[in-house]
Design an enzyme around this catalytic site. Structure first.
Site, short mmCIF file in Angstrom:
data_model
loop_
_atom_site.label_atom_id
_atom_site.label_comp_id
_atom_site.label_asym_id
_atom_site.label_seq_id
_atom_site.Cartn_x
_atom_site.Cartn_y
_atom_site.Cartn_z
N THR A 1 8.65 0.99 -6.65
CA THR A 1 9.20 1.79 -5.56
C THR A 1 10.67 1.46 -5.30
O THR A 1 11.20 0.46 -5.77
CB THR A 1 8.33 1.63 -4.28
OG1 THR A 1 6.96 1.87 -4.63
CG2 THR A 1 8.71 2.56 -3.17
N ASN B 1 4.80 4.38 -8.08
CA ASN B 1 3.78 3.35 -7.85
C ASN B 1 4.11 2.10 -8.64
O ASN B 1 5.12 1.48 -8.38
CB ASN B 1 2.36 3.87 -8.10
CG ASN B 1 1.32 2.96 -7.43
OD1 ASN B 1 1.64 2.30 -6.44
ND2 ASN B 1 0.12 2.90 -7.96
N GLY C 1 5.05 -2.25 -2.12
CA GLY C 1 3.61 -2.04 -1.94
C GLY C 1 3.22 -2.25 -0.49
O GLY C 1 3.94 -1.90 0.44
N1 GLY Z 1 2.91 3.40 -4.21
C1 GLY Z 1 3.25 2.55 -3.15
C2 GLY Z 1 3.09 3.19 -1.81
O1 GLY Z 1 3.22 4.39 -1.70
O2 GLY Z 1 2.84 2.51 -0.86
#
Ligand code: GLY
Length: 555
Positions: A365, A385, A457
Site C-alpha cells: 500500500t 494489497n 495493513g
Molecule cells: N489491502 C490493505 C487494506 O486495504 O487495508
C-alpha cells in the site's frame, strides 16, 4: 475616539490571530520523489490539488507497483476549499460476479492460501483507473490526459530501481516468476535488477495512453478490457467483461469526529479505519494525555486500541452489504462504556473482552498528502494489497493485478495474510468490496488544517492514530511521520513496538501493568503528511524517513 480606534486596530493585530485566507505555498508528500515532483508540475500547469492527486497516483502506479497501481484500488479523501465540501472517492476493488463465499476452500474445507493471494483468482475488479477519471472529470481543472502525462513518460523512459523496490522484489520474485509477463517487466533477462538499474514499462505506457485518450472506457471497455478478461480467464481467474464495464466509483460521506477542537474527516466503510480511529479518540477524549507520563499515556492508548480492534473484527465490512453499526461504534456513550472497563494501572487481558483477531505488520500500500495554494486538500491511500499484489500480470499490460480478495474473510474465523479474521460482515459476495484498514484523514481546525495517512495493513489505524495525537500536541508533519510506533490489535494480546520506541525501563513499567511487549527488529509504515498554519500562511510537509524513495516538497 480616534485613540480608541487605533487601540482596536493595534489589539486586533497583536492579540487576535489573523487568518491567512489561503496557504502561501503548496505541499505534496508521497512515497516516491518522481510522484511528488509530478504533482508539483501539474500544479504549476494550473492544476489544483485534485489534478495533482491524479498525477501522483498515476506515477506511483508506475514506479511503486509494490504498493499500488492500475490493477489495484484506492480511497481519495478530498477537501474542496471553495465550499468546504469533503468527500471520499471510493475506488476500492470489487468482487467479480462469479465470486462466492467458499471460492478459496479446498475440498476438506481448509482455505487454499495460495489461491487466495497468488494469481488471478485473488484479484478483485480494480478501481484505481475509474477513480482517477472520476476525480479529473468532477473535481480537477485539467483534462485527465494532461495529468497522466508524467506517468506515461516515466513508464516509457523508465525509473531507477530503489532500495524498497529491490527489497520487495527480492521477497516476491518467486511468485512473479510464475507469470511470464510479470517476469519480463520486473526481472529483465530473468535476473533480479540491481538498485539503480532502469525499469521500463512500455506496455503500461500504452495502457495509460489509451486511458488518457478515452477516459475510464479505455480501461473498462474495448481492447484493454478484452485483453484483461482473456488473460485472467486463461490463467484460472473469473473476471468477465460485464464485471469491468459495471465497476462504479462510490462517493462516500466521510466519518466525522471531533477531538480537542479539531474536526477529523476520515475513511468510512468499506474502510474500518475511520470508525476505529473515531472510537479510539472517543475513548481517550476525557484523559489529559499530555499531562501524563509516557508509560501511563501509552497504557491508555493501548487499551483504547485493544477495544477498537476487537470491534473491527466483529462488526466491520462493506456497509452496502452488511448493516455496520456506525452510529453505535462512533457514539460517545458507547465509548464511555468501553472506557469504564479500562483500569488506570493495569492491562485488560484481551480474552476478558469477547471477540478475536490478529495481524502482522503490512508493507504493502501507499499514501500521499497534498495541499494546494487555494487550500484544497487530498489524503489518498492506494493499494494492490500485498507487495506486487497477486504478482500476476496479463501479457501486454505492464501492471500487476491486486490480491485484494484476501481482505475478505475466506472462511469465518480463518486468518488472512495479515492474520485478520472476520465473520459474516466481511464474507465474500459478488460485487462486494473487501474490508480495508486504509485511513486517509484530514484534520480541520481554525488554526491548522492537515492531511495524514500511511500504508501498513491493519497497523494503518494505530499509526494514523499516533500521528493524529502528535498533531494535536502542536507538532509538525516531520514529527508525525518519524515518531516511534507501537501497536496493539486486540489479539494476539501483545504490544508490538518499534526497536527504538521505548527504553528498557519504560518496557519494564508497561510489563508491570500486565502488557506483553514485543520489541520488533524492524520498523513499519510509510507516512506522508502536509499541514497549513492558517494564521501565518506557512505550509509544512513530512515524508516518512523509514523508506528511501519518499519525498515531501513545499513549493
Ligand atoms: N489491502 C490493505 C487494506 O486495504 O487495508
Amino acid at each position: 475616539m480616534r485613540t480608541r480606534y487605533w487601540l482596536v486596530i493595534i489589539f486586533s493585530v497583536i492579540v487576535l490571530p489573523t487568518q491567512a485566507a489561503q496557504p502561501g505555498k503548496a505541499a505534496i508528500a508521497s512515497a516516491h520523489y518522481l510522484a511528488t515532483e509530478a504533482g508539483h508540475k501539474i500544479l504549476a500547469k494550473g492544476g489544483n490539488a485534485f489534478d495533482a492527486a491524479v498525477a501522483v497516483s498515476s506515477v506511483l502506479a508506475v514506479v511503486e507497483q509494490t504498493s499500488s497501481g492500475l490493477g489495484g484500488g484506492a480511497f481519495w479523501m478530498l477537501h474542496r476549499a471553495s465550499d468546504g465540501y469533503d468527500v471520499m472517492i471510493d475506488g476500492r476493488e470489487m468482487a467479480p460476479a462469479a465470486a462466492h463465499k467458499d471460492m478459496y476452500l479446498n475440498t476438506d474445507g481448509s482455505v487454499n492460501r495460495d489461491l487466495a493471494v497468488h494469481g488471478p483468482l485473488a484479484a478483485g475488479i480494480p478501481g484505481e483507473v475509474a477513480g482517477l477519471d472520476h476525480i479529473a472529470v468532477n473535481y480537477g481543472n485539467l483534462p485527465l490526459a494532461e495529468s497522466l502525462k508524467p506517468a506515461i513518460r516515466i513508464a516509457r523512459e523508465g525509473f531507477p530501481v530503489y532500495t524498497k523496490f529491490h527489497r520487495m522484489l527480492t521477497y516476491t520474485q518467486k511468485f512473479i516468476r510464475r507469470w511470464p509477463a510479470a517476469t519480463k517487466a520486473f526481472l529483465p533477462g530473468g535476473e533480479l535488477p540491481e538498485v539503480g538499474q532502469v525499469i521500463r514499462l512500455p506496455d503500461m505506457a500504452r495502457v495509460l495512453e489509451k486511458i488518457a485518450a478515452e477516459g475510464r472506457d479505455g480501461f473498462y471497455k474495448g481492447e484493454i478490457a478484452q485483453r484483461l478478461v482473456d488473460g485472467v480467464v486463461a490463467a484460472g481467474g473469473i473476471w468477465s467483461l460485464e464485471d469491468l464495464a459495471g465497476y462504479v466509483i462510490k462517493e462516500r460521506a466521510p466519518i466525522r469526529t471531533n477531538y480537542r477542537g479539531y474536526e477529523l474527516v476520515t475513511a468510512p466503510p468499506p474502510s474500518s479505519g475511520g470508525i476505529a480511529i473515531a472510537e479510539i479518540l472517543n475513548i481517550l477524549s476525557p484523559y489529559q494525555l499530555e499531562t501524563l507520563g509516557k508509560v501511563q499515556r501509552t497504557h491508555l492508548v493501548i487499551e483504547a486500541m485493544r477495544r477498537a480492534y476487537r470491534d473491527r473484527a466483529l462488526y466491520l465490512g462493506d456497509s452496502d452489504f452488511y448493516p455496520v453499526p456506525i452510529d453505535m461504534l462512533t457514539d460517545m456513550n458507547y465509548a464511555a462504556g468501553l472506557r469504564a472497563g479500562i483500569m488506570f494501572d493495569q492491562a485488560t487481558p484481551s480474552d476478558m473482552i469477547p471477540g478475536r483477531d490478529g495481524l502482522p505488520e503490512g508493507t504493502d500500500t501507499s499514501h500521499f498528502s497534498i495541499i494546494d495554494r487555494e487550500g484544497n486538500m487530498v489524503a489518498a491511500t492506494l493499494t494492490v494489497n500485498l507487495p506486487f499484489g497477486s504478482s500476476f500480470m496479463v501479457p501486454g499490460t505492464g501492471f500487476v493485478l491486486n490480491n485484494e480478495m484476501d481482505d475478505f474473510s475466506a472462511k469465518p474465523g480463518e486468518p488472512n495474510a495479515y492474520g485478520l479474521i472476520g465473520f459474516t460482515a466481511n464474507e465474500i459476495q459478488p460485487f462486494k468490496r473487501p474490508l480495508s484498514s486504509m485511513s486517509p484523514t484530514l484534520m480541520l481546525g481554525k488554526d491548522r488544517v492537515a492531511a495524514i495517512g500511511t500504508p501498513g495493513g491493519g497497523r494503518i489505524i494505530s499509526m494514523v492514530l499516533l500521528g493524529l495525537l502528535d498533531f494535536m500536541e502542536g507538532n509538525e508533519p516531520e514529527s508525525w511521520v518519524s515518531l516511534p510506533r507501537y501497536h496493539h490489535q486486540f489479539l494476539p494480546d501483545k504490544v508490538s513496538v518499534e526497536p527504538e520506541a521505548f527504553t528498557a525501563e519504560e518496557i519494564a513499567a508497561l510489563e508491570a501493568m500486565g502488557h506483553t511487549v514485543e520489541v520488533r527488529n524492524r520498523t513499519w509504515g510509510n507516512m506522508h503528511g502536509v499541514m497549513w498554519h492558517r494564521q501565518t500562511g506557512e505550509v509544512t510537509a513530512g515524508s516518512d524517513p523509514r523508506q528511501d524513495a519518499g519525498k515531501a516538497i513545499v513549493r
